[in-house]
Design a protein around this motif. Sequence first.
Motif, PDB file in Angstrom:
ATOM      1  N   THR A  92       6.788   0.001  -8.370  1.00  0.00           N
ATOM      2  CA  THR A  92       6.222   0.556  -7.204  1.00  0.00           C
ATOM      3  C   THR A  92       5.024   1.519  -7.224  1.00  0.00           C
ATOM      4  OG1 THR A  92       7.757   2.388  -7.305  1.00  0.00           O
ATOM      5  CG2 THR A  92       8.729   0.532  -6.264  1.00  0.00           C
ATOM      6  N   VAL A  93       4.647   1.453  -8.312  1.00  0.00           N
ATOM      7  CA  VAL A  93       3.356   2.463  -8.555  1.00  0.00           C
ATOM      8  C   VAL A  93       2.196   1.744  -8.660  1.00  0.00           C
ATOM      9  CG1 VAL A  93       2.457   4.236  -9.868  1.00  0.00           C
ATOM     10  CG2 VAL A  93       4.714   4.005  -9.988  1.00  0.00           C
ATOM     11  N   LEU A  94       1.150   2.079  -7.601  1.00  0.00           N
ATOM     12  CA  LEU A  94      -0.017   1.368  -7.589  1.00  0.00           C
ATOM     13  C   LEU A  94      -1.198   2.328  -8.417  1.00  0.00           C
ATOM     14  CD1 LEU A  94      -0.102   0.856  -3.657  1.00  0.00           C
ATOM     15  CD2 LEU A  94       0.612  -0.736  -5.418  1.00  0.00           C
ATOM     16  N   ARG A  95      -1.724   1.448  -9.261  1.00  0.00           N
ATOM     17  CA  ARG A  95      -2.775   2.131  -9.917  1.00  0.00           C
ATOM     18  C   ARG A  95      -4.092   1.220  -9.639  1.00  0.00           C
ATOM     19  NH1 ARG A  95      -2.522   3.398 -16.627  1.00  0.00           N
ATOM     20  NH2 ARG A  95      -4.802   3.853 -16.976  1.00  0.00           N
ATOM     21  N   HIS A  96      -5.092   2.364  -9.613  1.00  0.00           N
ATOM     22  CA  HIS A  96      -6.298   1.550  -9.373  1.00  0.00           C
ATOM     23  C   HIS A  96      -7.478   2.488  -9.903  1.00  0.00           C
ATOM     24  CE1 HIS A  96      -4.290  -0.260  -6.221  1.00  0.00           C
ATOM     25  NE2 HIS A  96      -4.940  -1.430  -6.388  1.00  0.00           N
ATOM     26  N   ASP A  97      -8.324   2.158 -10.301  1.00  0.00           N
ATOM     27  CA  ASP A  97      -9.755   2.865 -11.027  1.00  0.00           C
ATOM     28  C   ASP A  97     -10.708   3.340  -9.635  1.00  0.00           C
ATOM     29  OD1 ASP A  97      -9.153   2.680 -13.670  1.00  0.00           O
ATOM     30  OD2 ASP A  97     -10.345   0.894 -13.843  1.00  0.00           O
ATOM     31  N   ILE A  98     -11.126   4.217  -9.764  1.00  0.00           N
ATOM     32  CA  ILE A  98     -11.575   5.020  -8.653  1.00  0.00           C
ATOM     33  C   ILE A  98     -13.117   4.644  -8.681  1.00  0.00           C
ATOM     34  CG2 ILE A  98     -12.175   7.070  -7.057  1.00  0.00           C
ATOM     35  CD1 ILE A  98      -9.718   8.071  -7.987  1.00  0.00           C
ATOM     36  N   HIS A  99     -13.926   4.096  -7.707  1.00  0.00           N
ATOM     37  CA  HIS A  99     -15.106   3.727  -7.683  1.00  0.00           C
ATOM     38  C   HIS A  99     -15.810   4.412  -6.503  1.00  0.00           C
ATOM     39  CE1 HIS A  99     -13.478   0.697 -10.023  1.00  0.00           C
ATOM     40  NE2 HIS A  99     -14.855   0.130 -10.651  1.00  0.00           N
ATOM     41  N   GLU A 146      -0.432  -0.020 -17.850  1.00  0.00           N
ATOM     42  CA  GLU A 146       0.744   0.331 -18.745  1.00  0.00           C
ATOM     43  C   GLU A 146       1.952  -0.644 -18.145  1.00  0.00           C
ATOM     44  OE1 GLU A 146       2.146   4.063 -20.264  1.00  0.00           O
ATOM     45  OE2 GLU A 146       0.117   4.812 -20.058  1.00  0.00           O
ATOM     46  N   PRO A 147       2.842  -0.960 -19.014  1.00  0.00           N
ATOM     47  CA  PRO A 147       3.838  -2.073 -18.500  1.00  0.00           C
ATOM     48  C   PRO A 147       4.647  -1.425 -17.411  1.00  0.00           C
ATOM     49  CG  PRO A 147       3.810  -2.150 -20.982  1.00  0.00           C
ATOM     50  CD  PRO A 147       2.914  -1.082 -20.488  1.00  0.00           C
ATOM     51  N   ASP A 148       4.945   0.068 -17.480  1.00  0.00           N
ATOM     52  CA  ASP A 148       5.504   0.742 -16.532  1.00  0.00           C
ATOM     53  C   ASP A 148       4.860   2.072 -16.195  1.00  0.00           C
ATOM     54  OD1 ASP A 148       7.172   2.274 -14.915  1.00  0.00           O
ATOM     55  OD2 ASP A 148       9.222   1.704 -15.851  1.00  0.00           O
ATOM     56  N   GLU A 149       4.008   2.069 -15.038  1.00  0.00           N
ATOM     57  CA  GLU A 149       3.144   3.079 -14.691  1.00  0.00           C
ATOM     58  C   GLU A 149       3.758   4.420 -14.704  1.00  0.00           C
ATOM     59  OE1 GLU A 149       0.009   3.300 -15.225  1.00  0.00           O
ATOM     60  OE2 GLU A 149      -0.345   0.955 -15.084  1.00  0.00           O
ATOM     61  N   ARG A 150       5.260   4.417 -14.508  1.00  0.00           N
ATOM     62  CA  ARG A 150       5.922   5.507 -14.558  1.00  0.00           C
ATOM     63  C   ARG A 150       5.815   6.373 -15.847  1.00  0.00           C
ATOM     64  NH1 ARG A 150      11.444   3.441 -12.342  1.00  0.00           N
ATOM     65  NH2 ARG A 150      11.109   2.001 -14.138  1.00  0.00           N
ATOM     66  N   ASP A 151       5.768   5.665 -16.865  1.00  0.00           N
ATOM     67  CA  ASP A 151       5.531   6.237 -18.132  1.00  0.00           C
ATOM     68  C   ASP A 151       4.182   7.016 -18.320  1.00  0.00           C
ATOM     69  OD1 ASP A 151       7.995   5.290 -18.955  1.00  0.00           O
ATOM     70  OD2 ASP A 151       6.904   3.431 -19.810  1.00  0.00           O
ATOM     71  N   ALA A 152       3.235   6.496 -17.461  1.00  0.00           N
ATOM     72  CA  ALA A 152       1.961   7.371 -17.444  1.00  0.00           C
ATOM     73  C   ALA A 152       1.976   8.445 -16.783  1.00  0.00           C
ATOM     74  CB  ALA A 152       0.841   6.280 -17.110  1.00  0.00           C
ATOM     75  N   LEU A 153       2.726   8.495 -15.657  1.00  0.00           N
ATOM     76  CA  LEU A 153       2.901   9.507 -14.753  1.00  0.00           C
ATOM     77  C   LEU A 153       3.768  10.623 -15.270  1.00  0.00           C
ATOM     78  CD1 LEU A 153       3.331   7.848 -11.161  1.00  0.00           C
ATOM     79  CD2 LEU A 153       1.193   8.845 -12.267  1.00  0.00           C
ATOM     80  N   ARG A 154       4.776  10.356 -16.176  1.00  0.00           N
ATOM     81  CA  ARG A 154       5.646  11.254 -16.783  1.00  0.00           C
ATOM     82  C   ARG A 154       4.782  11.898 -17.861  1.00  0.00           C
ATOM     83  NH1 ARG A 154       9.689   6.950 -16.316  1.00  0.00           N
ATOM     84  NH2 ARG A 154      11.112   7.610 -14.645  1.00  0.00           N
ATOM     85  N   GLY A 208       0.802  -1.207   0.217  1.00  0.00           N
ATOM     86  CA  GLY A 208       0.187  -0.050  -0.089  1.00  0.00           C
ATOM     87  C   GLY A 208       0.897   1.340   0.103  1.00  0.00           C
ATOM     88  N   ALA A 209       0.276   2.200   0.332  1.00  0.00           N
ATOM     89  CA  ALA A 209       0.862   3.561   0.254  1.00  0.00           C
ATOM     90  C   ALA A 209       0.472   4.529   1.697  1.00  0.00           C
ATOM     91  CB  ALA A 209       0.766   4.376  -1.257  1.00  0.00           C
ATOM     92  N   GLY A 210       0.094   5.829   1.179  1.00  0.00           N
ATOM     93  CA  GLY A 210      -0.187   6.408   2.497  1.00  0.00           C
ATOM     94  C   GLY A 210      -1.805   6.388   2.782  1.00  0.00           C
ATOM     95  N   ILE A 211      -2.008   6.883   3.726  1.00  0.00           N
ATOM     96  CA  ILE A 211      -3.761   6.782   4.507  1.00  0.00           C
ATOM     97  C   ILE A 211      -3.774   7.975   5.139  1.00  0.00           C
ATOM     98  CG2 ILE A 211      -3.190   5.315   6.357  1.00  0.00           C
ATOM     99  CD1 ILE A 211      -6.290   4.483   5.737  1.00  0.00           C
ATOM    100  N   ALA A 212      -4.849   8.929   4.999  1.00  0.00           N
ATOM    101  CA  ALA A 212      -5.017  10.058   5.775  1.00  0.00           C
ATOM    102  C   ALA A 212      -6.011   9.613   6.897  1.00  0.00           C
ATOM    103  CB  ALA A 212      -5.759  11.297   5.216  1.00  0.00           C
TER     104      ALA A 212
END
Length: 395
Positions: free
Chosen positions: A262-269, A233-241, A42-46
Amino acid sequence: MAARRAVVVGAGIGGLTAAAALCERGWRTTVLERAPALEPVGAGIALAPNAQRCLDTLGGDRRTGDRVRAMASFHGSAGLRLPGGRWISRSSQAAAAERFGGPVVVVHRADVVALLTGLLPAGTLRTGVPALSVRPGGGAEPAVVGTADGELEADLVVAADGIHSGVRRQLFPRHPGPRYTGSTSWRAVVEPPAEPFEPHETWGRGRLWGSIPLADGRVYCYATAAVPAGGSEPDERDALRRLFGSWHHPVPALIDAMGPGTVLRHDIHSAAAPLPAHHVGRIVLIGDAAHAMPPNLGQGGCQAVEDAVVLAHLAGPGDAETDLDAALAAHTAQRLPRTTAVVRRSERIARLTALRSVPAVAARTALFAAAGRLAPDLALRGLDGIADWSPPAAR
């Protein structure tokens, strides 16, 4: 009388909080988690003050809420920026503490999971055991959870199995369930860049980026963008760039600091419509299983924690003869209106971040800039009535 039995389905934040709260009230509790182990993922949580106050009810003298507050990553100011770097509004942790009784604490999800797991008696958590079926029970009839190892009877079943809850589908087969909001999220935790920066959230056309330091010195990065569902994407860093690589410092440097995979990608529901109830028989749904919401208010995990603590309060001590059917009806009566309101407020903020037309974005920027001058803590007002809430045990 013998202690009552509870089965919790799912070992996320909500499920572990429910298990800890029920165990502290004397319930014999079993947590079923389909994953083979609780890895530090996971990553961060508020965790806003409303969730912190709920956690204060756990842990005895070592209040779990205080242990979360000790993980606070920053104590200064943060704000809203534009992709070119211009600040359009600011706020501070001091202002949040004055308004809500405490700051918003951003921590690594794995640290919270470890904290909550440490509250459970040995043998409570069973990993690698998915719940295959449920029967609600009610009245004198216990609820039943089917697993590959056999059936478990329980006085109470807590379904905390997430956005795509299998328990919810069994209980409410005709309910539409959560829908794709039109945006996808990316999250990562990285080493900080050499040049310092202030915590911020940056809004562009249909895109959003946030950078928040964590207590261990790393940086929690989160981003959303209006893209078609189901992409990868094979490397989600490419999408972020591609989406954020030209934005202000430290965004490009943080993307470059992300490691492969290390990048987590999820559709938001988000909940397409409220459930008719949060319980059926002796089964109660909590967290995303009951009320999935966009992350824009940072309340998904907080509302799951609220659900769990209110549930344990209403269920009563494990050695008492509480009317559980009445207790679960009271849980629905208390939680359904509140969580529905939080979902709708989160959706309104999400729609603002997803604006893409040039006139609409320009109007949004002008509005926020003017509000930032006239009411510097305007951003905090979105949490009024939410972050200042206290659980029944603390009132």
